[in-house]
Design an enzyme around this catalytic site. Structure first.
Site, PDB file in Angstrom:
ATOM      1  N   LEU A  77      -3.089  98.489  34.381  1.00  0.00           N
ATOM      2  CA  LEU A  77      -3.536  97.131  34.668  1.00  0.00           C
ATOM      3  C   LEU A  77      -2.588  96.407  35.606  1.00  0.00           C
ATOM      4  CD1 LEU A  77      -4.967  95.789  31.304  1.00  0.00           C
ATOM      5  CD2 LEU A  77      -6.193  96.512  33.332  1.00  0.00           C
ATOM      6  N   CYS A  78      -2.146  97.127  36.628  1.00  0.00           N
ATOM      7  CA  CYS A  78      -1.285  96.455  37.598  1.00  0.00           C
ATOM      8  C   CYS A  78      -1.706  96.875  39.003  1.00  0.00           C
ATOM      9  CB  CYS A  78       0.176  96.752  37.334  1.00  0.00           C
ATOM     10  SG  CYS A  78       0.512  98.463  36.981  1.00  0.00           S
ATOM     11  N   GLY A  79      -3.015  96.922  39.226  1.00  0.00           N
ATOM     12  CA  GLY A  79      -3.509  97.246  40.551  1.00  0.00           C
ATOM     13  C   GLY A  79      -3.134  98.661  40.943  1.00  0.00           C
TER      14      GLY A  79
END
Lengths: 367, 133
Positions: free
Chosen positions: A132-134
């Protein structure tokens, strides 16, 4: 008709049970039974479904927003860690610089600086622990893959040291990539973790299993930009300078650090380049041991602080990437919610209008 | 003249204040430093650092590094430093036993290097605790 309406009502109940609790739903469902069933039940069902979707988007938005805020707070902490590490690295650079000055005349031979013909390369790949951090984890892993291909075409052997859970799972799914060690990252990199990596790298290099150690990590440029970079860790050149893969020297006396500030209510990042001062170092300084021994003690320290710096930068990049990704997700959720509620309201109104028309027509018929 | 000691590790400042005397384990043996010491640069072994504050001795476990003495300023740069009060005796003893076992099992040059380092670190931590009592 019954068959078609049943699964749809089941679907909607699975989506959200709130629609059953809501009192608005009950008067709505009553006239729908008396009306022509297929059309009204499909509308009714999609209204429920819409409500469920709006609800879930709302929840997602809450989560992404919270994650963004948490990441923002953690970036601050990551920045503090870098600032705390500064006295050490500054003094270290200062000492290393002045000792090198005094050692220029001598021919020093330290294990960590020995340049051997390269046969095998160790790659230390620093990834994050969470998703969930690109594209943060993907970018660094792609960089690693590219580097591995490059080494293969050069006909060199390689071995990977993976740091961070994401990298660990990536490499353990690819058994054809030789991995020396899986290490876990943590929320806040400490000297102990850097030490663990340094120990591993050190023993690999000194025992001549590998002839070059490269560190792949994500350099923190700003809150919206971070670059995966390759940094040659070993051998250290005797000048205390580190060259990157393009042969560009990164001067050890130049200390970069980033600073998070608040400007007009928004987070901004300043990146300062500080020239380490190399003054007031006593010229009559005696060496207690052989200069070689002193360099021997200093260079592992330097190695350690380099690794720690890389871990800290990587963490800061991860958090910044998460902040951006979650910010975007929140924006999307807001837009989606807006569109959905627009559709929902339009449908509801259409339905009410229809019902009123029916009632009026019915009243007319009675008169 | 006052003597100032500064112990730095990569992530924090462990000690930064005035002391009366220190005993430092260097690679070539222990040295005691009193005020007005001659300026020297020395490497610091994995070992204990004893600090005297008035009449009280404090012990610290140092994990190897470098020290610079001059101008009544002592700067110690180490990989890690722990005050003896911060070390859990049981945990340290256990780590020592694990390290000893690892050294016995070590095969090859590389594992021996790693096991030796770990053993010396563990031993220092235990020594730092026992130095007090």
């Amino acid at each position: 008709m019954w068959v078609s309406s049943k699964p749809s009502s089941l679907d909607s109940s699975a989506l959200s049970f709130r629609s059953f609790i809501s009192p608005v739903q009950i008067p709505n469902s009553n006239p729908s039974i008396s009306n022509s069933r297929p059309s009204s039940s499909s509308i009714n069902c999609s209204l429920k479904e819409l409500r469920g979707r709006i609800e879930s988007v709302k929840n997602t938005q809450k989560i992404t927003e919270a994650m963004k805020l948490v990441a923002a707070a953690k970036v601050r902490r990551a920045q503090e860690a870098v600032v705390n590490a500064r006295p050490f690295s500054e003094t270290l650079v200062e000492v290393l610089y002045s000792i090198n000055e005094q050692l220029q005349v001598e021919d020093v031979d330290v294990p960590l600086t020995s340049v051997r013909p390269v046969k095998k390369v160790a790659l230390v790949v620093v990834t994050g622990d969470r998703g969930l951090c690109g594209g943060f984890n993907n970018m660094i892993l792609k960089k690693a893959e590219a580097r591995i291909r490059e080494l293969k075409t050069l006909g060199l052997e390689y071995v990977v040291i993976s740091v961070g859970k994401k990298g660990n799972s990536y490499f353990s799914r690819r058994p054809y990539i030789p991995v020396d060690k899986f290490l876990d990252g943590s929320n806040l990199p400490t000297a102990k973790e850097a030490q663990a990596i340094a120990d591993d790298v050190f023993s690999l290099f000194v025992s001549e299993e590998v002839d070059k150690v490269e560190l792949l990590y994500t350099k923190f440029v700003s809150l919206v930009k971070s670059d995966p970079v390759i940094h040659t860790l070993l051998p250290l050149s005797p000048k205390g300078e580190i060259c990157d893969i393009n042969g560009v020297c990164v001067d050890a006396a130049e200390d970069e650090f980033f600073r998070l500030t608040t400007k007009e209510g928004k987070l901004t990042v300043e990146r300062d380049v500080v020239r380490a001062e190399t003054i007031d170092f006593s010229p009559i300084l005696q060496f207690e041991q052989d200069p070689v021994q002193i360099l021997d003690a200093l260079l592992p320290l330097y190695l350690n602080s380099q690794i720690l710096r890389a871990l800290q930068e990587s963490l800061a990049s991860e958090l910044a990437a998460r902040m951006t990704a979650m910010g975007n997700a929140t924006d999307n959720a807001v837009e989606l919610k807006k569109n959905l509620s627009q559709v929902y309201n339009r449908r509801r109104q259409a339905k009410i209008t229809g019902e009123i028309l029916e009632i009026v027509a019915g009243a007319d018929a009675l008169v | 003249m006052t003597l100032n000691l500064c112990v730095l590790t990569p992530n924090r400042i462990v000690w930064d204040s005035e002391v009366k005397e220190i005993i430092l384990s260097t690679n070539s043996g222990q040295i005691g430093v009193l005020p007005n010491h001659a300026p020297i640069a020395t490497s610091v072994d994995i070992g204990i650092l004893r600090i005297r504050l008035n009449d009280q001795w404090l012990t610290m476990a140092l994990m190897g590094g470098f020290a610079r003495i001059g101008n009544n300023e002592i700067t110690v740069l180490v990989n890690d430093a722990e005050k003896s009060g911060d070390i859990d005796p049981q945990e340290a003893q256990q780590t020592l036993e694990i390290a000893e076992a690892a050294l016995r099992k070590a095969e090859g040059k590389r594992q021996t290097i790693e096991a030796n380092l770990a053993l010396r670190r563990a031993r220092t931590r235990v020594e730092a605790i026992n130095a007090i009592s």
